[in-house]
Structure formats: C-alpha cells, structure tokens
Design an enzyme around this catalytic site. Structure first.
Site, mmCIF file in Angstrom:
data_model
loop_
_atom_site.group_PDB
_atom_site.id
_atom_site.type_symbol
_atom_site.label_atom_id
_atom_site.label_comp_id
_atom_site.label_asym_id
_atom_site.label_seq_id
_atom_site.Cartn_x
_atom_site.Cartn_y
_atom_site.Cartn_z
ATOM 1 N N GLU A 84 0.784 -1.228 0.000
ATOM 2 C CA GLU A 84 0.000 0.000 0.000
ATOM 3 C C GLU A 84 0.823 1.289 0.000
ATOM 4 O O GLU A 84 0.365 2.311 -0.512
ATOM 5 C CB GLU A 84 -0.932 -0.003 1.229
ATOM 6 C CG GLU A 84 -2.013 -1.070 1.203
ATOM 7 C CD GLU A 84 -3.025 -0.857 0.098
ATOM 8 O OE1 GLU A 84 -3.555 0.260 -0.031
ATOM 9 O OE2 GLU A 84 -3.268 -1.804 -0.668
ATOM 10 N N SER A 434 -52.057 -32.061 21.905
ATOM 11 C CA SER A 434 -52.046 -32.939 23.080
ATOM 12 C C SER A 434 -50.844 -32.733 23.989
ATOM 13 O O SER A 434 -50.798 -33.290 25.089
ATOM 14 C CB SER A 434 -52.099 -34.402 22.632
ATOM 15 O OG SER A 434 -53.325 -34.674 21.981
#
Length: 727
Positions: A84, A434
């Site tokens: 960079e 149930s």
C-alpha cells in the site's frame, strides 16, 4: 509590451498563489481535530462465548477486534507497507512521487489502474471524510494526512490503520480478517497469509480467497514480490511462499449470525443501548456450542425428510437458492407438483406469480412476503384449466434446556437463519395440541388421583365458550374407548378421556397448574384439553422442565455474564429456581410420561439408550406437530409446521413429524449425561402393578413397575384378588 505582459502575469500568479494559500489555510482550519484519535478505538465486535467459555460467535456494527501494534507481527506490517505505501517511513503524510507515478500509469492505461494515496491518507479518508470524488475532498485528505503525521508517530498511525481497514467478508482490521480467513489470531499468521491479507484492501470482493482463490493467489504473489524488492524477505523466502497454495478456512467459531446471536443482540440493545453499539463486550451464554450445532443439523435433517414426503423439491438456505432453482427447473405444468414461482406483484392479500410463461394468482394466507422474490406453489389441473396454491415455508423449531437450572443449551428458530431470521422458538405462537395434556393430568394427581385411577373415555358433548357452540371431542383415528386408566389415557393421548377428566376436575385447579409451570394464558374452555391455546416452543419446553425437575421451576435464561472492554462485570446471572409443584405427585406424572415412550404415542423413542419421557402433540388438520421430552438432566422441545396455519398433510402427527427430530437430537444430547433414572423423592414408592387387574403383581402374575405417592398404591395383590374371587 513584453514588460507589461510579465508584470500582469506576475500579478496573476501572485493572486493565484495567494488565493490558493488562503483557500488551503481556510480549508485547513475547517479540518477536524486529529487529536481526537489519541483515545479513539473503532467500534469493535463483542465476543459471545458458550457455557464452557468457548468462542461461539461475535456481534457488532463491524466485525473488528482491536489489537495493539506490538501484537501485530512485523511480517504483517511489512506486507501492508509493501502493498500500500512502500515509502511510508520516509514521507510526511503524502508521497508526491507516488502520486506522479500513479498519474502517468493512469494516463497510459486510459483509466484508473493505480492510486497514489499513502496509508495515512487512507486512514484520514476512512475516519474523517466521505467517499465523494472531488478535488476538495482530495485536498482535505492530503491536509489531514499531514496533520495526522505531525500529531502521531508512525507506529500509532499503523496501529490505527491496521485496525480500521476493511478486508472483505465483513472483517475490519487484521485481527478480524485473520480469524475470518484463517481461523487464527493475527500473531499466528505465516508470511504467505500476511501477504494475502495485505493484498485485499485494493479490492476485497475481487480478491476474496473464498470466491476467487486464483485471483487472490496472484495478488498475494504480487505483494510477496514487492516485499522482496523492498528487502523485507529473502529470495529463498519469496520462492517458498509464492509456490504455496492459497489455503483458507472459514472460522465457524466466529459466526456471522444465527438465532442465538440475534437473541444476544436484542438482549444487549434492550438492556444497554449505546453500550452495545460500541462493542468490545464479552458475553458469556448458557449455550452449548456442540448441542447448538447438533440441533441445527437435526432440525434440518428432519425438515428435509418432511419436505420430500410433501413433494417440496428442496428447502432453501437463502433467497439465492430459490432464484437458482427457478432458473433451472422445468416449467411444464404437472398436476399436484410443487414449483418455485417468481413473484410479480403483491396486492390485497394475493400475489401474482410467474412460472415461465404461465401466470397465476395465489392467496397469501395471511403471510407477509414483502421483500421476497420467489415462493413455492402447487399446481392443480381442473375443468377450467390450471390453478395454483401457495405452499408456505415448511419450518420448525428446537429448544433444549438444562433440567436443573433452566439454562438454554440450544435454540434454533427455523430451517435456515439466512433465509428466514424470524425466531420461531421464542416468537411463533402455535397450538400445542395434546402436548398440553400433562397439565391436566398433573392437576388430577394433585386432587388425589393415581395413575391407575379410572376415567370414562366415552365421548360426551360439551358447550365450549371458545366457539359458542356444543362440541363433541373425537380421538385420533376415531378410536373408541370405554373406561381407561389415567396412565393409559395420557400414554395413548385419548382425547375423550382427557376432556372428561377436565370436566371432572374443574377449570380452577388446571389453570392453577398451568400458571405454576409458566403457561399463564390458559382459558376455561373444554377445548383446552386438546391444546387450543397458543404457546411458543420455549414456553412449552420450559413448562416440561418443571416436570423433569420434579416440581422445581427454573426460569429459562441464556446470559451468564457480560463484561465490558475494561473488565468491568456489567451483569452476572445465576439460576432462579422455585418449587412450584410437590415432587411426589410430579414424579408420578414423570412416570406417566415415561409410559408415553414405553407404551404410547412416543414409543419410537423407546430404543434410545437413555431413560427419557415426553409427550407428543398434534393439532386439528395436522397443522402443528410437537414432541416435548426430557431425560433426568436435559429437556428438548420440537415444533414442526408451516409458517401459515395450514395442514402438514394427513397423518403428519407429532409422532411422525416432530419425534424423529427430537430423537436425532436427544440420542447425542442425552448421552452427554449419566444414564440415570429419575430420582424418587421421599414419599414415593415403586410398585409392580398387574396391567390387567391393576393390583400389586406377585409371583402369580406379571407386573409393570409404576410410581405412586406413598399410601395411594393398591393394597391388594394378584393372590389376594384370586382369593376374594375364589374363596
């Protein structure tokens, strides 16, 4: 004449330079105070841990873990400088040579192929400026870079940059990127791994090693060459590194997101607000990372099986899966076949969808499909041509709790978080069918009944205020019974017996039991016996935790401790348990729920190599399928259904649709604990009961061991009964 021209030119240049100077000074004065960076740390991820303090995942505005410059290896720093800003240690914020070289390269290429920004300029832009491409913004960037260089030393600038830079796949900074791409800390990176990371800022998506490994390798090798040229590595190191393959590893310990992490996010935002946004927290949960993975796998496996049974071609992991399938499927209409269709318009509760050249209008069935592009439809051929019906998403949920603490060990809210982040485990209210019945049978035991007490199971008609009509319950498969024991009625899930039992007991005690186990919304309707209330999977599983823990209710919780970035403990939680039901009667109920597995609707779980108990649940028209069960140590609840309240298909009961998922999960989960039976509290006895006459079995007749509250067991034996009958 020439003299005048020179004078005017000098004046013009003077004014231009003066104006430029004044403009730059004015611009400089408007720049933010870079000294703010002295105590600045960027938003970080908060790390989430499981109950063994193992990393589970992370949450935050940005996936970032701040590391000091001393914790970042020289090779990583060198790789980024070579890639960079190779003159980083020489310039004072801007590199005029680099800018000039970039201009020449861009002019030759006819497009932007190279940038001249220094690391300091990138830091200034990312921290203080927008991404607009204007001369004014570039000037601000350059001035800010100079200002930063005058305020901080080079290592501090590198520290800020290497923690701030975006490196793709949601990772900000080198530590997060190290974990995302290699499953390790930045201090553990090799030379080639360091170079790969350093190659990402230029174009994180393009050089994504998960997607484009060859491009990533090319970029990595370019960085290695720059490092060689800059003298950071030797020729031998270079040749070794460039010949190594790109090996990346998705770090599953640091998940992007799932149902658990969503719960943690919501909890933090509700409780701490801005503190949660700042990140840097350590959140210690009750989740077992292994059981969570198992729960996800078990639910997916079971739902895929049901999808095949219902003719659904596949279950999507994401919307992209639907789009891909739509493009690939054959769109020739076939009666009763399920297709993926494209949504053209949604309006007034209907959607216009497209299947190739065919167009259909489908009822949304109350579903909100805003933002969706594709749906499943089932085609039908009739006298008036083809029609289509919407097939809602087939979904499920699984919750697992520690029986003795209420700690949530696993929670899955759907088939795929990426496709549907709605957490059905805690937010979907469905009828339990149930699976609600143990509440009624617990009430009966509290009233002095035993598990061999008898109840009339013949159908009767009741007025149900829930509907305002008379109602006659029916049994599964229209089975008919006369008189049965409470044990039989619960084990075989006999509806008629349960409603008759509710009528005998009265609503008050049943609603009281429901409230004690956390089901506070039960209503005094006879249809309550068949589960017509609505509960979430977490609520119902939590109610069963009370039964499994022999009457002691523990509030479900999933956060153990939260620590901020300075090591301060923000909160610490421990189990909150209270005895709400007597252990003796509750132990009898557990024995009856054990009978569900041994003799009743849950008998397919009988082959598990652990002692377990539980109950199936199925609602009218097979809209919901449940199984909630437990061992002495861990409980789990499974719900299966469509997001819209429509039938799963004939015969898709709790035993058939939900129980296989529960078994798959509990086969592993329960094996993590000792294979103990449920403890017998003081005041209970185990008695062998003859299943024909319901007296105590002896040497003259077979028996099944059953639990009783001491003093309520039968007094007669088989021999006594024979003596009475045949004196």
């Amino acid at each position: 004449m020439l003299k005048k021209i020179l004078i005017y030119l000098s004046i013009f240049l003077g004014v231009l330079l003066g104006g430029t100077f004044i403009f730059l000074v004015a611009l400089y004065m408007t720049l933010p105070d870079v000294k703010l960076l002295e105590g600045w740390t960027p938003p970080q991820s908060s790390v989430v841990f499981d109950y063994r303090d193992r990393p589970y995942g992370d949450i935050g505005v940005q996936k970032r873990y701040y590391v000091k410059i001393d914790e970042i290896p020289d090779r990583v720093i060198q790789a980024f400088i070579s890639a960079e800003d190779r003159n980083f240690f020489e310039h004072h914020g801007i590199d005029l040579g680099a800018i000039f070289r970039a201009m020449i390269a861009n002019i030759r290429a006819g497009r932007v192929v190279q940038g001249g920004s220094t690391i300091t300029q990138q830091l200034a832009k990312n921290l203080f400026l927008t991404r607009e491409r204007t001369i004014k913004r570039k000037l601000k960037e350059a001035l800010l870079a100079i200002k930063i260089e005058r305020t901080f030393d080079k290592r501090k600038i590198l520290e800020l940059y290497l923690n701030q830079i975006y490196l793709g796949n949601g990772a900000y900074g080198v530590e997060a990127a190290s974990r995302v791409y290699f499953g390790k800390h930045v201090k553990e990176l090799t030379l080639e791994e360091s170079a790969l990371l350093a190659g990402l800022p230029k174009a994180p998506s393009r050089f994504n090693p998960f997607v484009n490994p060859e491009l990533a390798k090319t970029r990595r090798n370019y960085v290695l060459k720059r490092m060689l040229e800059d003298g950071y590595i030797t020729q031998e190191e270079y040749e070794t590194a460039v010949n190594k393959p790109v090996i990346v590893k998705r770090d599953n310990k640091y998940r992007l997101s799932d149902y658990v992490l969503d719960m943690v996010k919501e909890y933090l935002m509700d409780r701490y607000g801005d503190i949660a946004l700042q990140g840097g927290l350590k959140i210690y949960t009750t989740i077992d990372r292994d059981l969570q993975t198992l729960a996800v796998r078990s639910l997916k496996k079971g739902l895929k099986r049901l999808a095949r049974m219902n003719g659904i071609p596949f279950l999507p992991e994401s919307e992209e899966d639907m789009a891909e399938f739509y493009r690939a499927e054959k769109k020739t209409p076939i009666d009763d076949k399920v297709y993926v269709a494209k949504i053209a318009e949604i309006k007034n509760g209907y959607a216009n969808v497209e299947l190739g050249k065919n167009k259909f209008r489908v009822n949304l069935r109350g579903l909100n499909l805003e933002g969706r592009e594709y749906v499943f439809i089932r085609l039908h051929e009739g006298l008036e041509g083809w029609s289509a019906e919407l097939v809602p998403d087939l979904q499920g949920a699984l919750v697992s709790l520690d029986v003795h603490t209420g700690a949530i060990r696993a929670i899955v809210g759907g088939y795929s978080y990426s496709y549907s982040p709605f957490n059905r485990a805690i937010k979907a209210k469905r009828q339990p069918g149930s699976a609600i019945k143990p509440v009624i049978y617990m009430a009966a035991l509290l009233k002095g009944e035993t598990q061999i007490s008898s109840i009339d199971a013949r159908p009767r008609t009741f007025y149900d205020p829930a509907t305002g009509e008379e109602w006659t319950p029916k049994n599964y498969g229209d089975e008919e019974y006369t008189v049965v024991t409470l044990r039989q009625a619960l084990a075989k899930s006999i509806n008629t017996a349960t409603v008759n039992l509710l009528d005998k007991l009265g609503f008050e005690i049943v609603l009281s039991v429901g409230e004690k186990v956390g089901l506070t919304n039960l209503k005094p309707y006879y249809s309550l016996a068949l589960g017509t209330v609505e509960v979430t999977p977490l609520q119902l599983t939590s109610a069963y935790q009370v039964f499994a823990n022999l009457g002691t209710k523990c509030e479900p919780f999933f956060i153990r401790k939260i620590v901020d970035g300075n090591g301060k403990v923000l909160e610490e939680n421990s189990p909150k348990c209270e005895e709400v039901l007597p252990p003796q009667e509750t132990r009898v109920l557990v024995d009856m729920l054990r009978a569900v597995v041994l003799e009743g609707t849950g008998r397919s779980a009988k082959d598990l190599p652990r002692i377990v108990a539980g109950k199936t649940g199925t609602t009218d028209e097979y809209m919901d399928a449940w199984f909630i069960g437990f061992s002495p140590y861990i409980s789990a609840g499974v719900w299966v259904g469509y997001d819209a309240k429509v039938s799963l298909g004939r015969g898709m009961s709790g035993a058939r649709a939900a129980l296989p998922i529960w078994k798959d999960f509990m086969a592993v989960a329960a094996s993590k604990y000792p294979n103990d039976d449920f403890p017998l509290p003081e005041g209970t006895v185990v008695v062998p009961i003859n299943p024909e006459d319901y007296v105590i079995a002896d040497e003259t007749c077979p028996g099944i061991n059953m639990v009783f509250v001491e003093g309520t067991q039968p007094k007669l034996t088989c021999s006594d009964l024979r003596n009475i009958i045949s004196p």
